[in-house]
Design a protein around this motif. Sequence first.
Motif: not given
Length: 327
Positions: A82-93, A105-113, A117-122
């Motif tokens: 998920f740290r890579e753009p490709r993983g983020q795009r797949e998650a959105i798909r 999203v329920i979690g800590g600092d890494g989860s909120l980061n 990434k998702l928020a930045e992509q709409g």
Amino acid sequence: MVAKKTIHTIGVMTSGGDAPGMNPCIRAVVRTALVNDLRVIGVEDGFEGLIHGRFRALGARDVGGILQRGGTILQTARSTDFREPRGQREAIRQMSNAEIDALVVIGGDGSLNGAIKLAEQGVPVIGIPGSIDNDIYGTDMCIGVDTALNTIVDAIDKLRDTASSHNRAFLVETMGRESGYLAVQAGIIVGAEMVLIPEESVSVEEVAKTIERAYLRGKTHAIVVVAEGFTPHTNELAEKINALDIGFTMRVTILGHIQRGGKPSAFDRLLASRFGYHAVQFLLNGQTNVMVGLDGRDMVPVPLQTVVSKRKTLSVEHMQMAKTLAQ
């Protein structure tokens, strides 16, 4: 912060390290959403599950009987993909295919980061702070902190009994890789002789002298609470102290992941329920890309960008209190 589309279906997930109270939070999200005629889909295994479409519908009965359960019924994991753009795009798909309109999203600092990434992509996102370290900026308290502290205190109270019986000193390591919050709070509560945290540098000699002074004052034991991020590491510190003549024999107890487990306390159940309830309310009010934060007694929306761009610091008052009361 204003939602750009009508929300019919909410996804909810837990990510990163688990924390007692995540289940009550999931329950609150689900039941608040259902009352407001929204569908809820649970995402299993955090962002890794989001990428691979591990989804299941959640109804009122699916979250029944989980208030008292530790851990998370949705499971949690850390995802390198998920740290890579490709993983983020797949998650959105995957979200699009499942018709998930917004994500909690329920979690800590890494989860909120990751949420950003998702928020930045709409993707409309709401974050909920779940971390026993209580190191997330923008909230007075996170899910799991109270339960973890109770676990630590119970363990140290028991260690004190055996320490007194054998005239020993204990280094008790708590979690807190970069934050000494748990160690400081526990140190005050249990009356520790010293608290060692990553935010402050203390020499081995100073630790040894503090323990020796306790011995010379006639104490039958000494307790030093150490956050895991303190250097040198707890075992190395014990070896160096035992090489000196301080009166006490030094022992080490590393509490580890036991601090993450167990039934959530009453405080954590209520806090988590409030977080979950307000997460859905924020979405209904068109507030997205925020974290639900506890500010005094109030639940407030805190921009995710603010949350991840600032570092939460320890209370100077509490740090000084721990030192003063240890005398």
